[in-house]
Scaffold this motif. Sequence first.
Motif, PDB file in Angstrom:
ATOM      1  N   GLN A  90       0.849  -1.242   0.023  1.00 56.47           N
ATOM      2  CA  GLN A  90      -0.067  -0.073  -0.075  1.00 56.47           C
ATOM      3  C   GLN A  90       0.954   1.165  -0.059  1.00 56.47           C
ATOM      4  O   GLN A  90       0.566   2.279  -0.640  1.00 56.47           O
ATOM      5  CB  GLN A  90      -0.918  -0.180   1.181  1.00 56.47           C
ATOM      6  CG  GLN A  90      -2.044  -1.111   0.936  1.00 56.47           C
ATOM      7  CD  GLN A  90      -3.049  -1.029   2.487  1.00 56.47           C
ATOM      8  OE1 GLN A  90      -2.293  -0.402   3.214  1.00 56.47           O
ATOM      9  NE2 GLN A  90      -4.127  -1.705   2.398  1.00 56.47           N
ATOM     10  N   VAL A  91       2.068   1.223   0.872  1.00 55.05           N
ATOM     11  CA  VAL A  91       2.943   2.472   0.993  1.00 55.05           C
ATOM     12  C   VAL A  91       3.495   2.677  -0.520  1.00 55.05           C
ATOM     13  O   VAL A  91       3.539   3.813  -1.021  1.00 55.05           O
ATOM     14  CB  VAL A  91       3.786   2.115   1.879  1.00 55.05           C
ATOM     15  CG1 VAL A  91       5.198   3.312   1.704  1.00 55.05           C
ATOM     16  CG2 VAL A  91       3.450   2.375   3.189  1.00 55.05           C
ATOM     17  N   ARG A  92       3.843   1.643  -1.091  1.00 57.15           N
ATOM     18  CA  ARG A  92       4.661   1.560  -2.492  1.00 57.15           C
ATOM     19  C   ARG A  92       3.641   2.045  -3.503  1.00 57.15           C
ATOM     20  O   ARG A  92       3.944   2.926  -4.328  1.00 57.15           O
ATOM     21  CB  ARG A  92       5.159   0.129  -2.922  1.00 57.15           C
ATOM     22  CG  ARG A  92       6.533   0.103  -2.090  1.00 57.15           C
ATOM     23  CD  ARG A  92       7.136  -1.082  -2.795  1.00 57.15           C
ATOM     24  NE  ARG A  92       6.522  -2.243  -2.812  1.00 57.15           N
ATOM     25  CZ  ARG A  92       6.229  -3.132  -1.878  1.00 57.15           C
ATOM     26  NH1 ARG A  92       7.015  -2.932  -0.479  1.00 57.15           N
ATOM     27  NH2 ARG A  92       5.495  -4.228  -1.644  1.00 57.15           N
ATOM     28  N   ARG A  93       2.415   1.689  -3.442  1.00 61.99           N
ATOM     29  CA  ARG A  93       1.292   2.249  -4.205  1.00 61.99           C
ATOM     30  C   ARG A  93       0.980   3.804  -4.133  1.00 61.99           C
ATOM     31  O   ARG A  93       1.042   4.375  -4.848  1.00 61.99           O
ATOM     32  CB  ARG A  93       0.088   1.439  -4.186  1.00 61.99           C
ATOM     33  CG  ARG A  93      -1.115   1.792  -5.006  1.00 61.99           C
ATOM     34  CD  ARG A  93      -0.872   1.307  -6.643  1.00 61.99           C
ATOM     35  NE  ARG A  93      -1.730   2.060  -7.214  1.00 61.99           N
ATOM     36  CZ  ARG A  93      -1.613   2.261  -8.540  1.00 61.99           C
ATOM     37  NH1 ARG A  93      -0.488   2.172  -9.194  1.00 61.99           N
ATOM     38  NH2 ARG A  93      -2.717   2.858  -9.365  1.00 61.99           N
ATOM     39  N   ILE A  94       0.882   3.943  -3.002  1.00 59.80           N
ATOM     40  CA  ILE A  94       0.679   5.513  -2.643  1.00 59.80           C
ATOM     41  C   ILE A  94       1.933   6.525  -3.161  1.00 59.80           C
ATOM     42  O   ILE A  94       1.779   7.291  -3.580  1.00 59.80           O
ATOM     43  CB  ILE A  94       0.491   5.695  -1.162  1.00 59.80           C
ATOM     44  CG1 ILE A  94      -0.905   5.069  -0.805  1.00 59.80           C
ATOM     45  CG2 ILE A  94       0.390   7.024  -0.797  1.00 59.80           C
ATOM     46  CD1 ILE A  94      -1.044   5.100   0.796  1.00 59.80           C
ATOM     47  N   GLN A  95       3.301   5.903  -3.085  1.00 58.56           N
ATOM     48  CA  GLN A  95       4.271   6.447  -3.410  1.00 58.56           C
ATOM     49  C   GLN A  95       4.376   6.840  -4.688  1.00 58.56           C
ATOM     50  O   GLN A  95       4.558   7.885  -5.457  1.00 58.56           O
ATOM     51  CB  GLN A  95       5.565   5.770  -3.018  1.00 58.56           C
ATOM     52  CG  GLN A  95       5.779   5.964  -1.325  1.00 58.56           C
ATOM     53  CD  GLN A  95       7.056   5.218  -0.944  1.00 58.56           C
ATOM     54  OE1 GLN A  95       7.312   4.053  -1.332  1.00 58.56           O
ATOM     55  NE2 GLN A  95       7.660   5.513   0.257  1.00 58.56           N
ATOM     56  N   LEU A  96       3.961   5.675  -5.513  1.00 62.10           N
ATOM     57  CA  LEU A  96       3.817   5.631  -6.994  1.00 62.10           C
ATOM     58  C   LEU A  96       2.610   6.743  -7.445  1.00 62.10           C
ATOM     59  O   LEU A  96       3.089   7.557  -8.215  1.00 62.10           O
ATOM     60  CB  LEU A  96       3.339   4.273  -7.648  1.00 62.10           C
ATOM     61  CG  LEU A  96       3.321   4.194  -9.024  1.00 62.10           C
ATOM     62  CD1 LEU A  96       4.656   4.625  -9.708  1.00 62.10           C
ATOM     63  CD2 LEU A  96       2.760   2.731  -9.423  1.00 62.10           C
ATOM     64  N   ASP A  97       1.685   6.551  -6.717  1.00 65.49           N
ATOM     65  CA  ASP A  97       0.592   7.557  -7.064  1.00 65.49           C
ATOM     66  C   ASP A  97       1.083   8.933  -6.594  1.00 65.49           C
ATOM     67  O   ASP A  97       0.682  10.042  -7.484  1.00 65.49           O
ATOM     68  CB  ASP A  97      -0.765   7.565  -6.208  1.00 65.49           C
ATOM     69  CG  ASP A  97      -1.449   6.106  -6.637  1.00 65.49           C
ATOM     70  OD1 ASP A  97      -1.170   5.704  -7.723  1.00 65.49           O
ATOM     71  OD2 ASP A  97      -2.205   5.690  -5.988  1.00 65.49           O
ATOM     72  N   LEU A  98       1.780   9.170  -5.690  1.00 62.57           N
ATOM     73  CA  LEU A  98       2.380  10.774  -5.315  1.00 62.57           C
ATOM     74  C   LEU A  98       3.361  11.131  -6.305  1.00 62.57           C
ATOM     75  O   LEU A  98       3.282  12.045  -6.867  1.00 62.57           O
ATOM     76  CB  LEU A  98       2.834  10.703  -3.889  1.00 62.57           C
ATOM     77  CG  LEU A  98       2.003  10.872  -2.697  1.00 62.57           C
ATOM     78  CD1 LEU A  98       2.898  10.415  -1.579  1.00 62.57           C
ATOM     79  CD2 LEU A  98       1.583  12.201  -2.756  1.00 62.57           C
ATOM     80  N   THR A  99       4.082  10.315  -6.944  1.00 65.37           N
ATOM     81  CA  THR A  99       5.025  10.417  -7.929  1.00 65.37           C
ATOM     82  C   THR A  99       4.422  10.892  -9.238  1.00 65.37           C
ATOM     83  O   THR A  99       4.619  12.014  -9.893  1.00 65.37           O
ATOM     84  CB  THR A  99       6.046   9.196  -8.224  1.00 65.37           C
ATOM     85  OG1 THR A  99       6.527   8.861  -7.034  1.00 65.37           O
ATOM     86  CG2 THR A  99       7.005   9.642  -9.293  1.00 65.37           C
ATOM     87  N   ILE A 100       3.308  10.227  -9.454  1.00 65.19           N
ATOM     88  CA  ILE A 100       2.479  10.360 -10.846  1.00 65.19           C
ATOM     89  C   ILE A 100       1.822  11.795 -10.599  1.00 65.19           C
ATOM     90  O   ILE A 100       1.865  12.728 -11.499  1.00 65.19           O
ATOM     91  CB  ILE A 100       1.642   9.377 -11.040  1.00 65.19           C
ATOM     92  CG1 ILE A 100       2.452   8.193 -11.421  1.00 65.19           C
ATOM     93  CG2 ILE A 100       0.700   9.613 -12.339  1.00 65.19           C
ATOM     94  CD1 ILE A 100       1.589   6.877 -11.449  1.00 65.19           C
ATOM     95  N   LEU A 101       1.359  12.155  -9.398  1.00 66.91           N
ATOM     96  CA  LEU A 101       0.494  13.206  -9.347  1.00 66.91           C
ATOM     97  C   LEU A 101       1.331  14.566  -9.433  1.00 66.91           C
ATOM     98  O   LEU A 101       1.149  15.571 -10.038  1.00 66.91           O
ATOM     99  CB  LEU A 101      -0.378  13.151  -8.100  1.00 66.91           C
ATOM    100  CG  LEU A 101      -1.557  12.203  -8.214  1.00 66.91           C
ATOM    101  CD1 LEU A 101      -2.182  12.201  -6.755  1.00 66.91           C
ATOM    102  CD2 LEU A 101      -2.576  12.833  -9.156  1.00 66.91           C
TER     103      LEU A 101
END
Length: 85
Positions: A11-22
């Motif tokens: 979940q943390v990695r997914r959120i980090q990926l989403d943050l990077t994309i945003l």
Amino acid sequence: MEDQGQSKGAQVRRIQLDLTILESDYRKNERELEDLRLELTKMKRQRSQLDLEIGEEEEKVKKLQNEQMILVDELKRLKHKMNLL
């Protein structure tokens, strides 16, 4: 418990990926916005310059129209004078 830890890590990695994309999308939009603002400023300057040039040309037209009226009056006066002779 380890499954929850891995799930949480995922979940943390997914959120980090989403943050990077945003963040990337935000920077892209920010650059585009700045480019558009610069283009608008440039276009407004060009419009101001065109307004000045249009005003100058309109003044030239008025001057030439006045000269034409004077010339027409002079032509009529001379034709009338010639007809009187």
